[in-house]
Design a protein around this motif. Structure first.
Motif, PDB file in Angstrom:
ATOM      1  N   HIS A   1       0.826  -1.209   0.000  1.00 18.12           N
ATOM      2  CA  HIS A   1       0.000   0.000   0.000  1.00 18.12           C
ATOM      3  C   HIS A   1       0.860   1.260   0.000  1.00 18.12           C
ATOM      4  N   SER A   2       1.923   1.251   0.775  1.00 13.91           N
ATOM      5  CA  SER A   2       2.718   2.466   0.931  1.00 13.91           C
ATOM      6  C   SER A   2       3.798   2.633  -0.132  1.00 13.91           C
ATOM      7  N   MET A   3       4.325   1.531  -0.674  1.00 12.72           N
ATOM      8  CA  MET A   3       5.488   1.633  -1.547  1.00 12.72           C
ATOM      9  C   MET A   3       5.295   1.027  -2.931  1.00 12.72           C
ATOM     10  N   ALA A   4       4.302   0.169  -3.125  1.00 15.22           N
ATOM     11  CA  ALA A   4       4.116  -0.500  -4.414  1.00 15.22           C
ATOM     12  C   ALA A   4       2.641  -0.527  -4.790  1.00 15.22           C
ATOM     13  N   PRO A   5       2.009   0.631  -4.983  1.00 15.36           N
ATOM     14  CA  PRO A   5       0.593   0.656  -5.340  1.00 15.36           C
ATOM     15  C   PRO A   5       0.342  -0.065  -6.658  1.00 15.36           C
ATOM     16  N   LEU A   6      -0.860  -0.587  -6.804  1.00 19.60           N
ATOM     17  CA  LEU A   6      -1.185  -1.371  -7.997  1.00 19.60           C
ATOM     18  C   LEU A   6      -0.998  -0.578  -9.285  1.00 19.60           C
ATOM     19  N   SER A   7      -1.119   0.725  -9.221  1.00 17.61           N
ATOM     20  CA  SER A   7      -0.971   1.547 -10.420  1.00 17.61           C
ATOM     21  C   SER A   7       0.443   1.482 -11.001  1.00 17.61           C
ATOM     22  N   ARG A   8       1.414   1.035 -10.200  1.00 17.05           N
ATOM     23  CA  ARG A   8       2.795   0.925 -10.681  1.00 17.05           C
ATOM     24  C   ARG A   8       3.083  -0.454 -11.275  1.00 17.05           C
ATOM     25  N   TRP A   9       2.178  -1.400 -11.112  1.00 18.31           N
ATOM     26  CA  TRP A   9       2.449  -2.767 -11.566  1.00 18.31           C
ATOM     27  C   TRP A   9       2.367  -2.823 -13.086  1.00 18.31           C
ATOM     28  N   ARG A  10       3.484  -3.209 -13.701  1.00 15.31           N
ATOM     29  CA  ARG A  10       3.547  -3.345 -15.159  1.00 15.31           C
ATOM     30  C   ARG A  10       3.287  -4.784 -15.571  1.00 15.31           C
ATOM     31  N   THR A  11       3.868  -5.728 -14.850  1.00 16.03           N
ATOM     32  CA  THR A  11       3.617  -7.143 -15.098  1.00 16.03           C
ATOM     33  C   THR A  11       3.330  -7.831 -13.769  1.00 16.03           C
ATOM     34  N   LEU A  12       2.540  -8.897 -13.842  1.00 14.54           N
ATOM     35  CA  LEU A  12       2.213  -9.671 -12.644  1.00 14.54           C
ATOM     36  C   LEU A  12       2.221 -11.145 -12.982  1.00 14.54           C
ATOM     37  N   ILE A  13       3.071 -11.896 -12.287  1.00 16.97           N
ATOM     38  CA  ILE A  13       3.036 -13.356 -12.330  1.00 16.97           C
ATOM     39  C   ILE A  13       2.442 -13.803 -11.008  1.00 16.97           C
ATOM     40  N   LEU A  14       1.279 -14.412 -11.067  1.00 13.53           N
ATOM     41  CA  LEU A  14       0.566 -14.832  -9.865  1.00 13.53           C
ATOM     42  C   LEU A  14       0.651 -16.347  -9.754  1.00 13.53           C
ATOM     43  N   ASN A  15       1.345 -16.831  -8.724  1.00 18.21           N
ATOM     44  CA  ASN A  15       1.517 -18.267  -8.520  1.00 18.21           C
ATOM     45  C   ASN A  15       0.575 -18.717  -7.406  1.00 18.21           C
TER      46      ASN A  15
ATOM     47  N   ASN B   1      -2.035   0.332 -15.200  1.00 20.42           N
ATOM     48  CA  ASN B   1      -0.876   0.265 -16.088  1.00 20.42           C
ATOM     49  C   ASN B   1      -0.372  -1.164 -16.288  1.00 20.42           C
ATOM     50  N   LEU B   2      -1.174  -2.142 -15.898  1.00 23.29           N
ATOM     51  CA  LEU B   2      -0.766  -3.534 -16.058  1.00 23.29           C
ATOM     52  C   LEU B   2      -0.793  -3.926 -17.535  1.00 23.29           C
ATOM     53  N   LYS B   3       0.342  -4.448 -18.029  1.00 21.30           N
ATOM     54  CA  LYS B   3       0.445  -4.828 -19.431  1.00 21.30           C
ATOM     55  C   LYS B   3       0.537  -6.335 -19.630  1.00 21.30           C
ATOM     56  N   GLU B   4       1.060  -7.052 -18.630  1.00 21.62           N
ATOM     57  CA  GLU B   4       1.204  -8.500 -18.774  1.00 21.62           C
ATOM     58  C   GLU B   4       0.731  -9.191 -17.503  1.00 21.62           C
ATOM     59  N   LEU B   5      -0.055 -10.235 -17.682  1.00 20.49           N
ATOM     60  CA  LEU B   5      -0.563 -11.025 -16.557  1.00 20.49           C
ATOM     61  C   LEU B   5      -0.349 -12.503 -16.840  1.00 20.49           C
ATOM     62  N   SER B   6       0.267 -13.201 -15.893  1.00 16.90           N
ATOM     63  CA  SER B   6       0.465 -14.642 -15.993  1.00 16.90           C
ATOM     64  C   SER B   6      -0.054 -15.289 -14.718  1.00 16.90           C
ATOM     65  N   VAL B   7      -0.928 -16.275 -14.866  1.00 17.72           N
ATOM     66  CA  VAL B   7      -1.490 -16.984 -13.721  1.00 17.72           C
ATOM     67  C   VAL B   7      -0.982 -18.421 -13.755  1.00 17.72           C
ATOM     68  N   GLN B   8      -0.226 -18.789 -12.728  1.00 20.33           N
ATOM     69  CA  GLN B   8       0.355 -20.121 -12.646  1.00 20.33           C
ATOM     70  C   GLN B   8      -0.221 -20.870 -11.451  1.00 20.33           C
ATOM     71  N   GLY B   9       0.061 -22.177 -11.392  1.00 19.00           N
ATOM     72  CA  GLY B   9      -0.352 -22.963 -10.239  1.00 19.00           C
ATOM     73  C   GLY B   9      -1.566 -23.822 -10.522  1.00 19.00           C
ATOM     74  N   PHE B  10      -2.163 -24.323  -9.447  1.00 18.92           N
ATOM     75  CA  PHE B  10      -3.182 -25.359  -9.578  1.00 18.92           C
ATOM     76  C   PHE B  10      -4.551 -24.926  -9.057  1.00 18.92           C
ATOM     77  N   SER B  11      -4.703 -23.663  -8.719  1.00 20.35           N
ATOM     78  CA  SER B  11      -5.970 -23.183  -8.184  1.00 20.35           C
ATOM     79  C   SER B  11      -6.590 -22.167  -9.125  1.00 20.35           C
ATOM     80  N   LYS B  12      -7.886 -21.997  -8.990  1.00 17.66           N
ATOM     81  CA  LYS B  12      -8.585 -21.010  -9.802  1.00 17.66           C
ATOM     82  C   LYS B  12      -8.524 -19.643  -9.129  1.00 17.66           C
ATOM     83  N   CYS B  13      -8.454 -18.630  -9.949  1.00 14.82           N
ATOM     84  CA  CYS B  13      -8.446 -17.263  -9.417  1.00 14.82           C
ATOM     85  C   CYS B  13      -9.801 -16.956  -8.796  1.00 14.82           C
ATOM     86  N   PRO B  14      -9.817 -16.335  -7.635  1.00 12.98           N
ATOM     87  CA  PRO B  14     -11.080 -15.929  -7.026  1.00 12.98           C
ATOM     88  C   PRO B  14     -11.830 -14.954  -7.935  1.00 12.98           C
TER      89      PRO B  14
END
Length: 236
Positions: free
Chosen positions: A126-140, A175-188
Motif C-alpha cells: 500500500h505504501s510503496m508499491a501501489p497497484l498503479s505501478r504494476w507493469r507485469t504480474l506473475i501470480l503463482n 498500467n498492467l500490461k502483462e498477466l500470468s497466472v500459474q499454479g493449480f488453483s482457480k483465481c477468485p
C-alpha cells in the motif's frame, strides 16, 4: 619491451572507473534483470562489487530492481518486527529496501501466494508499491487453493481459509500490461473482476490449465484486449 610491475607508472588509471556515468549506464543496461531468477541478482551483486562507482550507479538505477518477489519463507513469517510495528530485519526489511531502489519506476511483480501472508506485506504494498505501478504480474497460486487474492473496484483483500481478512490494499491495475497466472488453483472471482475492469492496457495474458476458461468467462473483455491469450498446449 614488457612492462614489469616496478616499471608501471604510478599515475596509471583504472579506465573502467573513469567511464562517464552516461556511458556506463548504457553498458550496464544490458544486464538489467529480465525475470525473477536468483542468478540474475547474483550477477547484479557481482557488477556492484567491481568498484565503488559501479556500485553507486547500480544502486541508483531503478532498472536493476524493478523485478519484485512477494514471498516470504516460513522462517521469515515467524520473525516479525518489534512491538512498535517498525520494520527491523528479515523479509520486510529486504522488500522495503528493494522497493526504495525502484523509485517510481513500473514494477514487475512475482507473487507466490502461500497459506500464510507476512503480516506486514499488505502495508508495504500500500505504501510503496501501489497497484498503479504494476507493469507485469506473475501470480503463482497454491495447490490447496486456501489462500485467496480477492479484488473489488475499491481494492484487494488477501484471506487464508477461514482466517480474518488481511489489511486491504486499494488501487487499480491501470498500467498492467502483462498477466500470468500459474499454479493449480482457480483465481477468485473478485480478483478476476478487478483485472477485467481495471487492466485496460493489458497486452499479454498467460493462463494455466486451472484458469483457461477465464478467456471465455470472467476475463472475456481482457482477453479481447490482448493480441492472443497464451493457453496450455492441450487446451481446446
Amino acid at each position: 619491451m614488457l612492462l614489469t610491475e616496478r616499471s608501471v607508472p604510478e599515475t596509471t588509471k583504472n579506465y573502467i572507473e573513469c567511464l562517464p556515468t552516461e556511458l556506463l549506464l548504457m553498458i550496464l543496461e544490458e544486464f538489467h534483470p529480465t525475470y525473477h531468477g536468483k542468478g540474475e541478482y547474483r550477477a547484479v551483486q557481482a557488477l556492484a562489487s567491481v568498484c565503488q562507482s559501479w556500485r553507486e550507479v547500480i544502486l541508483d538505477d531503478p532498472g536493476f530492481w524493478t523485478h519484485i518477489i512477494l514471498h516470504a519463507t516460513r522462517n521469515e513469517l515467524e520473525i516479525c518486527s518489534d512491538n512498535t510495528g517498525t520494520v527491523t530485519s528479515g523479509y520486510p526489511a529486504r522488500l522495503v529496501l528493494h522497493l526504495k531502489r525502484t523509485k517510481s519506476a513500473p514494477l514487475d511483480i512475482f507473487w507466490s501466494l502461500t497459506n500464510e501472508a507476512h503480516p506486514q506485506l499488505m502495508d508495504i504494498i500500500h505504501s510503496m508499491a501501489p497497484l498503479s505501478r504494476w507493469r507485469t504480474l506473475i501470480l503463482n497460486l497454491p495447490r490447496t487453493g486456501q489462500t485467496l487474492l480477492q479484488g473489488t473496484s475499491h481494492g484487494i483483500n488477501v484471506s487464508t481459509g477461514g482466517e480474518p481478512e488481511m489489511p486491504r490494499v486499494t488501487g487499480t491495475f491501470e498500467n498492467l500490461k502483462e498477466l500470468s497466472v500459474q499454479g493449480f488453483s482457480k483465481c477468485p472471482a473478485y480478483w478476476v473482476d478487478l483485472v477485467e475492469s481495471t487492466a485496460l492496457k493489458l497486452e499479454k495474458l498467460d493462463l494455466g490449465m486451472a484458469n483457461e476458461k477465464l478467456v471465455q468467462t470472467g476475463l472475456s473483455n481482457a482477453s479481447q484486449r490482448v493480441s492472443k491469450p497464451t493457453l496450455p498446449e492441450d487446451w481446446l
